[in-house]
Design an enzyme around this catalytic site. Structure first.
Site, short mmCIF file in Angstrom:
data_model
loop_
_atom_site.label_atom_id
_atom_site.label_comp_id
_atom_site.label_asym_id
_atom_site.label_seq_id
_atom_site.Cartn_x
_atom_site.Cartn_y
_atom_site.Cartn_z
N GLY A 31 0.81 -1.22 0.00
CA GLY A 31 0.00 0.00 0.00
C GLY A 31 0.84 1.26 0.00
O GLY A 31 2.03 1.22 -0.33
N LEU A 33 0.42 3.60 -2.12
CA LEU A 33 0.80 3.39 -3.52
C LEU A 33 1.31 4.66 -4.19
O LEU A 33 0.89 5.78 -3.86
CB LEU A 33 -0.41 2.85 -4.30
N HIS A 37 4.18 1.51 -8.17
CA HIS A 37 3.23 0.41 -7.99
C HIS A 37 2.24 0.37 -9.16
O HIS A 37 1.91 -0.69 -9.67
CB HIS A 37 2.41 0.59 -6.71
#
Ligand code: AMP
Length: 286
Positions: A31, A33, A37
């Site tokens: 996460g 992000l 990503h």
């Protein structure tokens, strides 16, 4: 985008999809992000019928408890970004879905050999065991046709390649390594960059500059001298340096001299303030 929290529900759903001949790509993340990503998610979405992204801050891979506690969480923003990147399924499990109590997931040992003794393995004891624990579990849940990892975490890519082999999944899951996305000044994008203050952020780009310097001068000066120069520069700029290294790009064995045709990667891990940063760059070969 469909959100799954339960491992079994996701596994069963994907099994049913596979039976209809649909391919599945998978991007595991923790996460917070960023575009790095998302580049993985976009490639995954382009190359597969179904793109699955997971967000799970895996406690077993943090050798430093403070680092785990301070890991950034931006879940609402992450969800918006994933929808725009073309992600089909988001797996957002609570810890007990990944490590159910009473099952042996957190006591397994993976035979990673020397790969976990050097570089990140040396400076973060137990880290790659933790990475393998979570990725092994995620691979069993998702059983992807393709797994997408970032070159930013170079050693992790080699560790996961070995994990796929240990799990006898070589024929089932193809590992796709995606290029590192960078900020305009060269700093590799990372969730940890959010924790840098303005002055630390300014200095942080020196890591990439040092990697480029090693690349530019590769084979024109002794590797040891190139590493020493990079290390001194980082120290002068206030970094605490864990390592500056050059290694064989295929197996990360240390490289001590320039040899024709050898694929070589330069790797750096250094902390500025409280934030530890890693980066790497291929300096020679294919
Ligand atoms: P993390 O959330 O840090 O575990 O990262 C999840 C995946 O994204 C890993 O495969 C990372 O290597 C990849 N990744 C992280 N940063 C970047 C970047 N700057 N460019 C490309 N991929 C990245």
């Amino acid at each position: 985008m469909i959100l799954f929290r339960e491992a079994k529900a996701l596994h069963d759903y994907l099994n049913a999809q596979r039976k209809t001949g649909r391919s599945c790509g998978f991007v595991p993340t923790m996460g917070a992000l960023h575009e790095g990503h998302l580049s993985l998610a976009k490639t995954c979405s382009r190359q597969n019928d179904i793109c699955v992204v997971s967000i799970f801050i895996n406690p077993t891979q943090f050798n430093d408890r403070k680092d785990f506690e301070k890991y950034p969480v931006t879940i609402e923003q992450d969800i918006r970004m994933l929808v725009n990147a073309g992600c089909d399924l988001l797996f957002l499990p609570p810890e007990e879905e990944i490590y159910p109590r009473g099952e042996e997931y957190t006591s397994r040992h993976f035979d990673l050999g020397y790969l976990e003794q050097l570089l990140e393995g040396k400076y973060r004891p137990g880290h790659f065991q933790g990475v393998c624990m979570v990725v092994s579990r995620l691979l069993d849940i998702v059983v992807p046709n393709r797994l997408y990892l970032g070159q930013k975490d170079y050693q992790q890519c080699l560790v996961i390649r070995r994990l796929i082999h240990l799990k006898k999944m070589d024929d089932k899951t193809e590992l796709i390594i995606c290029p590192t996305l960078r900020e305009p000044d060269g700093l590799a994008m990372s969730s940890r960059n959010r924790r840098l203050n303005a002055s630390e952020r300014e200095h942080a780009a020196s890591i990439y500059a040092c990697l480029n310097d090693i690349k530019d001068k590769w084979c024109t000066a002794a590797p040891a001298l190139l590493l020493q120069n990079a290390g001194s520069r980082l120290l002068k700029e206030g970094f605490r340096v864990d390592y500056v290294a050059v290694a064989d790009a295929h197996d990360l064995r240390p490289v001590e001299e320039c040899r024709d045709g050898q694929a070589v990667v330069a790797l750096i891990a250094a902390s500025v303030g409280e934030v530890r940063l890693i980066d790497n760059l291929q300096v020679a070969g294919n």
